[in-house]
Design an enzyme around this catalytic site. Structure first.
Site, short mmCIF file in Angstrom:
data_model
loop_
_atom_site.label_atom_id
_atom_site.label_comp_id
_atom_site.label_asym_id
_atom_site.label_seq_id
_atom_site.Cartn_x
_atom_site.Cartn_y
_atom_site.Cartn_z
CG HIS A 17 -1.94 -1.02 1.29
ND1 HIS A 17 -2.16 -1.77 2.43
CD2 HIS A 17 -2.84 -1.45 0.38
CE1 HIS A 17 -3.14 -2.62 2.21
NE2 HIS A 17 -3.57 -2.45 0.96
CE LYS A 41 -11.86 -9.80 2.67
NZ LYS A 41 -10.52 -9.43 2.16
NE ARG A 95 -2.17 -8.26 -4.51
CZ ARG A 95 -2.97 -8.72 -3.58
NH1 ARG A 95 -2.52 -8.96 -2.38
NH2 ARG A 95 -4.25 -8.96 -3.83
CB SER A 133 -4.43 -6.93 4.04
OG SER A 133 -3.93 -5.68 3.67
#
Length: 162
Positions: A17, A41, A95, A133
């Site tokens: 990040h 979540k 990514r 994460s």
């Protein structure tokens, strides 16, 4: 003024990040980092902690890059939060190809919702590409060392949680 919006749950804030944030600051005059609520979540860190950590981490970067920065929380669509912040650019980190496949669909939907908003993709740096994460939370929960993946402030805060 070019205003960018970088949204995420930042639970926790990772070196990935921070890499995207520092690189985005070189592209815009003002960067708004939006800490969003992920309704599917349960958060590891409370919203106020994620915002406070990002403020501590981003202000020095903003000063170095001569970019204004604002950290805000939001509980709406990211495209709506970007619009409310005055952003014309949505910044997204990628990514791998899985991220790209997901993010390109979101970018197209966001364009339908706000035709003035352009999405800019920043490819992850080689040393942050593997960081997620969720993996960091799993490593921390099992007593592993998360130091290579998160800023020191974040590592210390997560240690307090576990």
């Amino acid at each position: 003024m070019r205003v960018g919006f970088y949204a995420g749950s930042f639970d926790p804030v990772t070196n990935g990040h921070m890499d995207v944030i520092s690189r985005a600051m070189r592209l815009v005059d003002r960067l708004v980092v939006g800490v969003g609520v992920h309704h599917d979540k349960t958060a590891l860190l409370p919203m106020r902690d994620r915002v406070a950590l990002l403020e501590k981490l981003c202000i020095p970067l903003a000063q170095e890059s001569n970019c204004d920065v604002e950290i805000m929380s939001f509980d709406t669509l990211a495209v709506d939060a970007a619009h409310a912040s005055g952003a014309g650019i949505m910044v997204r980190g990628l990514r791998d190809m899985t991220d790209f496949a997901y993010e390109i669909k979101i970018a197209q939907m966001n364009k339908e919702l706000n035709e003035q908003l352009e999405t800019v993709f920043l490819a992850a740096s080689a040393d942050t590409r593997m960081i997620s994460s969720s993996a960091i939370k799993q490593i921390a929960d099992m007593g592993g060392d998360i130091s290579p993946f998160v800023p020191e402030l974040v590592r210390d805060r997560i240690k307090d949680t576990f």
